[in-house]
Design a protein around this motif. Structure first.
Motif, PDB file in Angstrom:
ATOM      1  N   TRP A  99       1.036   0.257   9.873  1.00 22.25           N
ATOM      2  CA  TRP A  99       1.952  -0.787   9.418  1.00 22.25           C
ATOM      3  C   TRP A  99       1.626  -2.087  10.143  1.00 22.25           C
ATOM      4  CZ3 TRP A  99       5.104   3.787  11.043  1.00 22.25           C
ATOM      5  CH2 TRP A  99       5.224   4.703  10.001  1.00 22.25           C
ATOM      6  N   LEU A 141       4.557   3.897  -5.862  1.00 22.88           N
ATOM      7  CA  LEU A 141       5.530   4.981  -5.719  1.00 22.88           C
ATOM      8  C   LEU A 141       6.902   4.493  -6.171  1.00 22.88           C
ATOM      9  CD1 LEU A 141       4.545   6.204  -2.135  1.00 22.88           C
ATOM     10  CD2 LEU A 141       3.852   7.188  -4.320  1.00 22.88           C
ATOM     11  N   LEU A 154       8.313   9.697  -6.240  1.00 20.50           N
ATOM     12  CA  LEU A 154       8.156  10.535  -5.052  1.00 20.50           C
ATOM     13  C   LEU A 154       9.521  11.024  -4.591  1.00 20.50           C
ATOM     14  CD1 LEU A 154       6.440  11.613  -2.752  1.00 20.50           C
ATOM     15  CD2 LEU A 154       6.692   9.426  -1.635  1.00 20.50           C
ATOM     16  N   ALA A 155       9.657  12.321  -4.477  1.00 21.07           N
ATOM     17  CA  ALA A 155      10.946  12.896  -4.078  1.00 21.07           C
ATOM     18  C   ALA A 155      11.290  12.520  -2.644  1.00 21.07           C
ATOM     19  CB  ALA A 155      10.882  14.393  -4.203  1.00 21.07           C
ATOM     20  N   ASP A 192       0.843  -1.195   0.000  1.00 17.24           N
ATOM     21  CA  ASP A 192       0.000   0.000   0.000  1.00 17.24           C
ATOM     22  C   ASP A 192       0.884   1.253   0.000  1.00 17.24           C
ATOM     23  OD1 ASP A 192      -1.658   2.100   0.564  1.00 17.24           O
ATOM     24  OD2 ASP A 192      -2.774   1.080   2.152  1.00 17.24           O
ATOM     25  N   GLU A 224       4.081   6.291   2.270  1.00 19.26           N
ATOM     26  CA  GLU A 224       3.985   7.736   2.449  1.00 19.26           C
ATOM     27  C   GLU A 224       3.977   8.090   3.940  1.00 19.26           C
ATOM     28  OE1 GLU A 224       0.547   8.945   0.216  1.00 19.26           O
ATOM     29  OE2 GLU A 224       1.754   9.417  -1.543  1.00 19.26           O
ATOM     30  N   ALA A 225       3.285   7.274   4.729  1.00 20.74           N
ATOM     31  CA  ALA A 225       3.271   7.517   6.173  1.00 20.74           C
ATOM     32  C   ALA A 225       4.696   7.445   6.717  1.00 20.74           C
ATOM     33  CB  ALA A 225       2.377   6.488   6.873  1.00 20.74           C
ATOM     34  N   GLY A 226       5.492   6.529   6.186  1.00 24.58           N
ATOM     35  CA  GLY A 226       6.899   6.435   6.594  1.00 24.58           C
ATOM     36  C   GLY A 226       7.717   7.610   6.082  1.00 24.58           C
ATOM     37  N   ARG A 227       7.392   8.092   4.875  1.00 23.54           N
ATOM     38  CA  ARG A 227       8.156   9.188   4.275  1.00 23.54           C
ATOM     39  C   ARG A 227       8.002  10.484   5.071  1.00 23.54           C
ATOM     40  NH1 ARG A 227      11.219  10.886   2.320  1.00 23.54           N
ATOM     41  NH2 ARG A 227      11.061  11.664   0.210  1.00 23.54           N
ATOM     42  N   LEU A 228       6.935  10.596   5.851  1.00 25.50           N
ATOM     43  CA  LEU A 228       6.782  11.797   6.684  1.00 25.50           C
ATOM     44  C   LEU A 228       7.820  11.809   7.807  1.00 25.50           C
ATOM     45  CD1 LEU A 228       2.903  12.017   6.974  1.00 25.50           C
ATOM     46  CD2 LEU A 228       4.404  13.601   5.759  1.00 25.50           C
ATOM     47  N   SER A 272      -2.934   3.172 -13.390  1.00 25.53           N
ATOM     48  CA  SER A 272      -2.767   4.615 -13.396  1.00 25.53           C
ATOM     49  C   SER A 272      -2.107   5.070 -12.102  1.00 25.53           C
ATOM     50  CB  SER A 272      -4.128   5.280 -13.518  1.00 25.53           C
ATOM     51  OG  SER A 272      -4.929   4.896 -12.435  1.00 25.53           O
ATOM     52  N   GLY A 273      -1.748   6.332 -12.073  1.00 28.18           N
ATOM     53  CA  GLY A 273      -1.323   6.954 -10.828  1.00 28.18           C
ATOM     54  C   GLY A 273       0.051   6.550 -10.343  1.00 28.18           C
ATOM     55  N   PHE A 287      -4.031   9.086   7.259  1.00 26.03           N
ATOM     56  CA  PHE A 287      -4.481   8.775   5.907  1.00 26.03           C
ATOM     57  C   PHE A 287      -5.915   8.245   5.922  1.00 26.03           C
ATOM     58  CE2 PHE A 287       0.046   8.777   5.865  1.00 26.03           C
ATOM     59  CZ  PHE A 287       0.422   9.232   4.615  1.00 26.03           C
ATOM     60  N   GLN A 321       0.265   4.212   0.644  1.00 23.60           N
ATOM     61  CA  GLN A 321       0.036   5.127   1.765  1.00 23.60           C
ATOM     62  C   GLN A 321       0.856   4.721   2.987  1.00 23.60           C
ATOM     63  OE1 GLN A 321      -4.127   6.016   2.414  1.00 23.60           O
ATOM     64  NE2 GLN A 321      -3.997   7.488   0.754  1.00 23.60           N
ATOM     65  N   MET A 322       1.162   3.426   3.117  1.00 25.15           N
ATOM     66  CA  MET A 322       2.026   3.001   4.228  1.00 25.15           C
ATOM     67  C   MET A 322       3.432   3.559   4.028  1.00 25.15           C
ATOM     68  SD  MET A 322       1.002  -0.842   5.155  1.00 25.15           S
ATOM     69  CE  MET A 322      -0.685  -1.310   5.414  1.00 25.15           C
ATOM     70  N   GLU A 332       3.806   7.150  -9.484  1.00 23.91           N
ATOM     71  CA  GLU A 332       4.483   8.406  -9.183  1.00 23.91           C
ATOM     72  C   GLU A 332       5.906   8.189  -8.740  1.00 23.91           C
ATOM     73  OE1 GLU A 332       2.578  11.008  -6.546  1.00 23.91           O
ATOM     74  OE2 GLU A 332       0.778  11.175  -7.767  1.00 23.91           O
ATOM     75  N   ALA A 348      -3.401   3.511   6.940  1.00 19.13           N
ATOM     76  CA  ALA A 348      -2.038   3.072   6.571  1.00 19.13           C
ATOM     77  C   ALA A 348      -1.217   2.692   7.793  1.00 19.13           C
ATOM     78  CB  ALA A 348      -1.333   4.167   5.746  1.00 19.13           C
ATOM     79  N   ILE A 358      -3.317   6.888  -6.004  1.00 22.13           N
ATOM     80  CA  ILE A 358      -1.930   6.500  -6.199  1.00 22.13           C
ATOM     81  C   ILE A 358      -1.795   4.988  -6.048  1.00 22.13           C
ATOM     82  CG2 ILE A 358       0.417   6.857  -5.395  1.00 22.13           C
ATOM     83  CD1 ILE A 358      -1.139   9.312  -6.578  1.00 22.13           C
ATOM     84  N   PHE A 380       4.293  14.924  -0.949  1.00 25.30           N
ATOM     85  CA  PHE A 380       4.226  13.761  -1.829  1.00 25.30           C
ATOM     86  C   PHE A 380       4.074  14.186  -3.281  1.00 25.30           C
ATOM     87  CE2 PHE A 380       2.073  11.880   2.076  1.00 25.30           C
ATOM     88  CZ  PHE A 380       3.280  11.485   2.617  1.00 25.30           C
ATOM     89  N   PRO A 410       9.406  15.279   2.380  1.00 28.01           N
ATOM     90  CA  PRO A 410       8.340  15.117   3.388  1.00 28.01           C
ATOM     91  C   PRO A 410       8.867  14.970   4.809  1.00 28.01           C
ATOM     92  CG  PRO A 410       7.910  13.722   1.495  1.00 28.01           C
ATOM     93  CD  PRO A 410       9.254  14.324   1.264  1.00 28.01           C
ATOM     94  N   GLU A 411       9.955  14.199   4.973  1.00 28.04           N
ATOM     95  CA  GLU A 411      10.408  13.897   6.338  1.00 28.04           C
ATOM     96  C   GLU A 411      11.012  15.115   7.038  1.00 28.04           C
ATOM     97  OE1 GLU A 411      11.805  12.806   3.591  1.00 28.04           O
ATOM     98  OE2 GLU A 411      13.989  12.585   3.754  1.00 28.04           O
ATOM     99  N   PHE A 436       8.036   4.570  15.402  1.00 24.56           N
ATOM    100  CA  PHE A 436       8.832   4.586  14.165  1.00 24.56           C
ATOM    101  C   PHE A 436       9.354   5.988  13.822  1.00 24.56           C
ATOM    102  CE2 PHE A 436       9.330   5.016   9.576  1.00 24.56           C
ATOM    103  CZ  PHE A 436      10.150   3.947   9.272  1.00 24.56           C
TER     104      PHE A 436
END
Lengths: 526, 226
Positions: free
Chosen positions: B92, A268, A525-526, A157, A162-166, A520-521, B86, A159-160, A523, B90, A265, B52, B77-78, B103
């Protein structure tokens, strides 16, 4: 009723094709001259050569698993998760060795080393033995972790991630989120590679490394000692059974439910930034060294020998194409039904059936061949044993795991409500299957046909042991010609074999690529 | 002080314009709710703020720093110090409740004692002290929502983004979670951007409400009793 009956018939076919020969072998090792005895097993345990064979088999399988795992997973991430240029072409390149009979890769390496040191004995000193077997089988099975890693990465997923990317960069997300999520699947790939390497016959046979499948084949073909061949085959069946049960119990229990996010999305990609050029160069060089150079050498060696090759093996090529087409059709049909059973859990025995298919895939082809011979080589069943039907039964037993899992994966993409809506509308099971399920799952069905075709075409172990007179296939013909054919003739036959495999493989690739393009979708991701 | 500023931001996805010349500023401590129908660009707006996505045109300033401009993301983002819940949460599945919350703290390099103290505080704040060792799959929908909130809040973000996290809850639980969100925001004082298509939910959470229609912002006054 028609649903349960049809699914039970598919299971029955699988039991007759795969389970019965193995059971027959086991009983033959336990009942000699009509009485129960552990004589064969005691002999097996007391024989030091058997332990040497076991040590060699386990060492080879372990080293091949280690190399494919260490190289295949990072390569799978690089080609499946990043924005590396040419990643599809490179994935296809690394997949080629899996699609052709493994011993052809060994022949290609042998040719390359001869070319590099003509007159020397580099090939003899280095390639023939454990190192050569590890090199060849690692090249052959590398695509398994590579492709499976790519597939698993697509099912995480986003979004999992993306949650880590924050919280952290891509390296941290890969290490903390993505890789742990796909680990159970990656471990399954490792188990699969271990089992396939353990059961591989043609490469150790060609490179003269003593392992159980070679011993089993030698006892059977050279001495026609059925008891010795069976006894040599059973330890492998035992190891296969243990690992398959490990997979079924442990990995299934710890498998995380992976999702695709659906709308928005889907996937990624990791931007490589300044690493682009260097990594592309490294991967391309690996492809050149491990795949293009050996196969290119084979092609150069083959020039001028195609006329003779077709004259001496044209009939075998026709047999190969015919049996592969028949095998693929049988595998796709039964694979669809078994896949449907596994996906919908329509019978209580679905997990046992799934485990049985994996166990049969894990068994060496020579073991299945010996089992089929023991069971069907009787006057009463000549209509099967003396005809190419026996080959198709062998293909069904060995490769059903591949086609059933492809179909199950495809069927998992179809919401159950599709079939339920047709059922509410009054459609019977066959009508629902033909007018609702198959039109929605045709890609999986076609992919499973093509995979069935490729694996039937490249099969050596089963066909070598069970083919009736006049029904020799090309891989078997090449193996027999190796004893007295010129290297150029062998090379030409190998190139014909590669071409016969890669045409449908290209088709499979095109289908999968068009399927992927419709997603589709995606991406970066930077 | 402005926590987020979007200046003339436009964004297309697959050649379809999703956001069109958006100007928006969010002040510290505000509870901004973006309200609008599905497909109006709310989630895209949040994903731009989170980092994102980068705007095709326009600029994004976060905490006074230029974070993205004209197709380029300048702060990943970080490093934006943003928490997010979300739509599908999301969580884990391979981490426990504690692991999910911890985490982000580990990734930020917080020493162990401080991590433990923050995790304990978050668990207490969302009332999940007894469930720290559970895996997300072993929790009810409401408990999962609270883990997602705790995970987003644990690193003490300047800004928290909520992407329709209550949409899948039954009305009673939805109502409870709205109150929970307001309570947490008032307790911790973070800035909040919440997107929803539920007007009642929007009115209850917002200190400022804006609407979105076809990628553009439409100011909407809050009802007098909100």
């Amino acid at each position: 009723m028609s649903k349960r009956l049809t699914l039970w018939l598919a299971v029955l076919l699988l039991l007759i094709a795969g389970a019965l020969p193995v059971l027959d072998m086991l009983l033959r090792s336990l009942f000699i001259d009509g009485r129960f005895t552990l004589e064969a097993w005691n002999g097996l345990l007391a024989d030091s050569r058997q332990w040497l064979l076991m040590r060699n088999s386990l060492l080879l399988a372990s080293l091949v698993t280690l190399f494919t795992f260490v190289l295949g997973v990072p390569l799978g991430i690089l080609l499946g998760k990043t924005d590396l240029p040419l990643r599809r072409a490179l994935t296809l390149l690394f997949t080629i060795p899996l699609l052709i009979p493994p011993y052809i890769v060994a022949v290609a390496w042998s040719g390359l080393l001869q070319l590099l040191a003509p007159g020397g004995d580099i090939a003899g000193a280095w390639l023939f033995g454990l190192p050569g077997c590890v090199l060849v089988l690692s090249t052959v099975f590398l695509p398994i972790p590579l492709l499976l890693t790519q597939v698993l990465l697509r099912s995480v997923d986003p979004q999992m991630e993306e949650a880590g990317r924050l919280a952290t960069g891509w390296r941290g997300v890969l290490a903390g989120i993505t890789l742990p999520l796909i680990l159970p699947g990656v471990l399954l790939a490792a188990v699969l590679v271990f089992l396939l390497a353990l059961g591989e016959f043609s490469v150790p046979n060609y490179l003269r490394y003593a392992v159980f499948p070679v011993e089993s084949f030698t006892q059977f073909s050279a001495f026609y000692d059925f008891s010795a061949a069976t006894t040599a085959a059973l330890p492998l069946a035992g190891v296969a059974l243990i690992l398959v049960l490990f997979e079924a119990l442990l990995l299934h229990r710890h498998g995380w439910r992976l999702h695709s996010a659906g709308g928005g999305i889907d996937f990624l990609r990791i931007p490589l930034g300044r690493w682009h050029g260097g990594l592309l160069l490294a991967v391309a060089l690996a492809g050149l060294l491990f795949i293009l150079l050996p196969i290119g050498t084979l092609t150069i060696q083959s020039l001028g020998s195609y006329g003779e090759a077709l004259r001496r093996a044209g009939g075998s090529l026709a047999n190969s194409l015919l049996f592969a087409t028949g095998g693929a059709t049988l595998l796709a049909t039964v694979g669809f039904l078994i896949g449907y059973l596994i996906q919908t859990r329509s019978l209580r025995s679905w997990r046992a059936v799934d485990t049985l298919t994996l166990f049969l895939l894990a068994l060496p082809g020579t073991v299945i061949g010996i089992g089929l011979t023991g069971l069907w080589n009787r006057p009463l069943t000549d209509i099967i044993y003396a005809t190419p039907l026996i080959i198709l039964i062998g293909y069904l037993a060995r490769y059903i795991a591949l086609t059933s899992r492809i179909n199950a994966a495809q069927l998992a993409q179809i919401p159950p409500s599709m079939e339920e809506a047709a059922q509410i509308a009054g459609a019977g099971w066959y009508r629902r299957i033909f007018f609702i399920v198959i039109p929605l799952a045709w890609r999986g069905l076609l992919a499973s046909w093509l995979v069935g075709y490729i694996f039937s075409l490249r099969d050596t172990g089963i066909t070598l042991l069970v083919h009736p007179a006049g029904a020799e296939t090309l891989p078997v013909r090449i193996l027999t010609l190796m004893a007295n054919g010129s290297p150029a003739l062998i090379a030409a036959l190998c190139v014909i074999m590669i071409a016969a495999t890669l045409v449908p493989a290209g088709l499979l690739w095109a289908i999968l690529a068009s399927h992927r393009n419709k997603r589709s979708g995606e991406e970066v991701l930077a | 002080m402005k926590v987020v500023e979007l200046k003339a931001v436009s964004k297309s996805l697959d050649q379809v314009p999703v956001l069109q010349a958006i100007d928006l500023a969010v002040s510290a401590g505000e509870r901004l709710v973006i309200f609008g129908p599905s497909g109006c660009g709310k989630t895209t707006l949040l994903r731009l703020v989170a980092g994102f996505l980068a705007p095709d045109v326009g600029s994004l300033v976060i905490g006074g720093e230029l974070a993205a401009r004209d197709g380029r993301s300048l702060i990943p983002p970080e490093r934006r110090n943003i928490g997010m819940v979300f739509q599908n949460l999301a969580l884990w599945p391979h981490f426990s409740v504690r692991g999910n919350i911890e985490f982000g703290l580990k990734a930020r390099g917080l020493p162990r004692p401080e991590r433990e103290q923050r995790v304990a505080a978050m668990l207490k704040l969302v009332g999940l002290e007894n469930l720290a060792r559970r895996k997300p799959g072993e929790l009810s929908g409401g408990q999962q929502q609270r883990v997602a909130l705790a995970r987003a809040l644990a690193p003490h973000p300047d800004l928290v983004l909520l992407d329709e996290p209550l949409s899948s809850l039954d009305p009673a639980l939805n109502d409870r979670m709205r109150k929970e969100i307001v309570r947490l925001q008032e307790t911790l004082g973070f800035t909040l951007i919440h997107v929803t298509h539920n007007r009642e939910e929007a009115d209850e959470i917002a200190t400022r409400l804006i609407g979105m229609e076809q990628g553009s912002i439409v100011e909407r006054p809050l009802p007098a009793n909100a």
